[in-house]
Design a protein around this motif. Structure first.
Motif, mmCIF file in Angstrom:
data_model
loop_
_atom_site.group_PDB
_atom_site.id
_atom_site.type_symbol
_atom_site.label_atom_id
_atom_site.label_comp_id
_atom_site.label_asym_id
_atom_site.label_seq_id
_atom_site.Cartn_x
_atom_site.Cartn_y
_atom_site.Cartn_z
ATOM 1 N N ARG A 17 10.454 -3.340 2.453
ATOM 2 C CA ARG A 17 11.089 -2.407 1.499
ATOM 3 C C ARG A 17 9.924 -1.352 1.286
ATOM 4 N N LEU A 18 10.086 -0.060 1.762
ATOM 5 C CA LEU A 18 9.252 1.114 1.284
ATOM 6 C C LEU A 18 9.823 1.899 0.196
ATOM 7 N N VAL A 19 9.218 1.827 -0.911
ATOM 8 C CA VAL A 19 9.473 2.627 -2.298
ATOM 9 C C VAL A 19 8.760 3.659 -2.401
ATOM 10 N N LYS A 20 9.432 4.560 -2.682
ATOM 11 C CA LYS A 20 8.577 5.985 -2.906
ATOM 12 C C LYS A 20 9.286 6.362 -4.285
ATOM 13 N N HIS A 21 8.474 6.985 -5.231
ATOM 14 C CA HIS A 21 8.643 7.434 -6.568
ATOM 15 C C HIS A 21 9.843 6.442 -7.164
ATOM 16 N N GLY A 22 9.823 5.268 -7.097
ATOM 17 C CA GLY A 22 10.581 4.340 -7.893
ATOM 18 C C GLY A 22 12.204 4.119 -7.232
ATOM 19 N N ARG A 23 12.205 4.763 -5.782
ATOM 20 C CA ARG A 23 13.209 4.399 -5.168
ATOM 21 C C ARG A 23 13.168 3.909 -3.880
ATOM 22 N N THR A 24 14.099 2.907 -3.301
ATOM 23 C CA THR A 24 13.721 2.464 -2.089
ATOM 24 C C THR A 24 14.162 3.584 -0.892
ATOM 25 N N LYS A 25 13.094 4.164 -0.334
ATOM 26 C CA LYS A 25 13.133 4.986 0.787
ATOM 27 C C LYS A 25 13.717 4.411 2.016
ATOM 28 N N ILE A 26 13.080 2.979 2.532
ATOM 29 C CA ILE A 26 13.949 2.551 3.758
ATOM 30 C C ILE A 26 13.483 1.160 3.584
ATOM 31 N N THR A 27 14.576 0.263 4.112
ATOM 32 C CA THR A 27 14.256 -1.090 4.425
ATOM 33 C C THR A 27 14.601 -1.526 6.051
ATOM 34 N N TYR A 28 13.514 -2.354 6.407
ATOM 35 C CA TYR A 28 13.705 -2.608 7.715
ATOM 36 C C TYR A 28 13.193 -3.916 8.031
ATOM 37 N N PRO A 29 13.853 -4.740 9.013
ATOM 38 C CA PRO A 29 13.384 -6.143 9.326
ATOM 39 C C PRO A 29 12.089 -5.989 10.183
ATOM 40 N N ALA A 30 11.420 -7.039 10.131
ATOM 41 C CA ALA A 30 10.074 -7.231 10.911
ATOM 42 C C ALA A 30 9.723 -8.668 11.020
ATOM 43 N N ARG A 31 8.622 -8.877 11.796
ATOM 44 C CA ARG A 31 8.573 -10.208 12.236
ATOM 45 C C ARG A 31 7.061 -10.540 11.515
ATOM 46 N N LEU A 32 7.062 -11.317 10.815
ATOM 47 C CA LEU A 32 5.721 -11.731 10.028
ATOM 48 C C LEU A 32 4.886 -12.433 10.859
ATOM 49 N N LEU A 33 3.708 -11.707 11.348
ATOM 50 C CA LEU A 33 2.615 -12.429 12.186
ATOM 51 C C LEU A 33 1.473 -13.129 11.399
ATOM 52 N N ASP A 34 1.266 -12.747 10.137
ATOM 53 C CA ASP A 34 0.084 -13.392 9.382
ATOM 54 C C ASP A 34 0.367 -13.195 7.984
ATOM 55 N N ASP A 35 -0.116 -14.047 7.339
ATOM 56 C CA ASP A 35 -0.426 -13.957 5.869
ATOM 57 C C ASP A 35 -1.268 -14.813 5.545
#
Length: 185
Positions: A17-35
């Protein structure tokens, strides 16, 4: 038959979830490769609608982004490849440190960006006008200073051919170098 760069097994799905100026700009699915507790790495296809031509690079359907976010650093580094696996370059976002909770990776974008062409011949600072207009320097001078320092660090690493030291990958034609204090923001 060997696996391609896009076939690396992931450990699960997350929503970015990419937030910009306090609002969600875009949300997209991703594959977690590493944490590893500090750096979170995901892979996702281009999430935009259609083609986005910036003049210096085109993002388009089929492109794949391997994105590196940090819990303690003020930036993200995104390796961009076309559908055939050819490296286009690195798009770097200046952000607040990322947060991963409940399968959602939240990234607060602070407007400043850096583009690095795959061969390293072009390093572009982007959106400094948007950053100035955002009011962050007035409203949160500590965060603004951290953001500017992060952009400077990314640019310095890119110009020295050392950007991929942050991601654990080696740039073509460049040997490993000790990272030292660079990149710690």
């Amino acid at each position: 038959m060997s696996a391609s760069w896009a076939d690396v097994p992931g450990t699960g799905e997350v929503g970015v979830r990419l937030v910009k100026h306090g609002r969600t700009k875009i949300t997209y699915p991703a594959r977690l490769l590493d944490d590893d507790g500090e750096r979170i790495t995901v892979r996702a296809p281009w999430a935009g609608a259609g083609v986005r031509d910036f003049g210096f690079v085109r993002f388009e359907p089929g492109d794949v982004f391997t994105e590196h976010f940090w819990r303690g650093r003020w930036f993200a580094v995104k390796e961009v490849r076309d559908g055939a696996g050819a490296l286009k370059g690195w798009y770097c976002d200046v952000t607040r440190p990322a947060e991963l909770s409940g399968g959602v990776l939240v990234v607060d974008d602070l407007d400043l960006d850096l583009w690095v062409r795959a061969d390293g011949s072009e390093v572009l600072r982007l959106d400094e006008d948007e950053f100035a207009a955002s009011g962050l320097e007035r409203n949160d001078p500590v965060a603004a200073a951290a953001a500017r320092a992060a952009l400077d660090t990314l640019e310095e690493l890119a110009r020295a051919g050392r950007l991929t030291e942050l991601t654990g990958r080696r740039e073509v034609g460049r040997g490993p170098r000790p990272m030292g204090r660079l990149g710690r923001s």
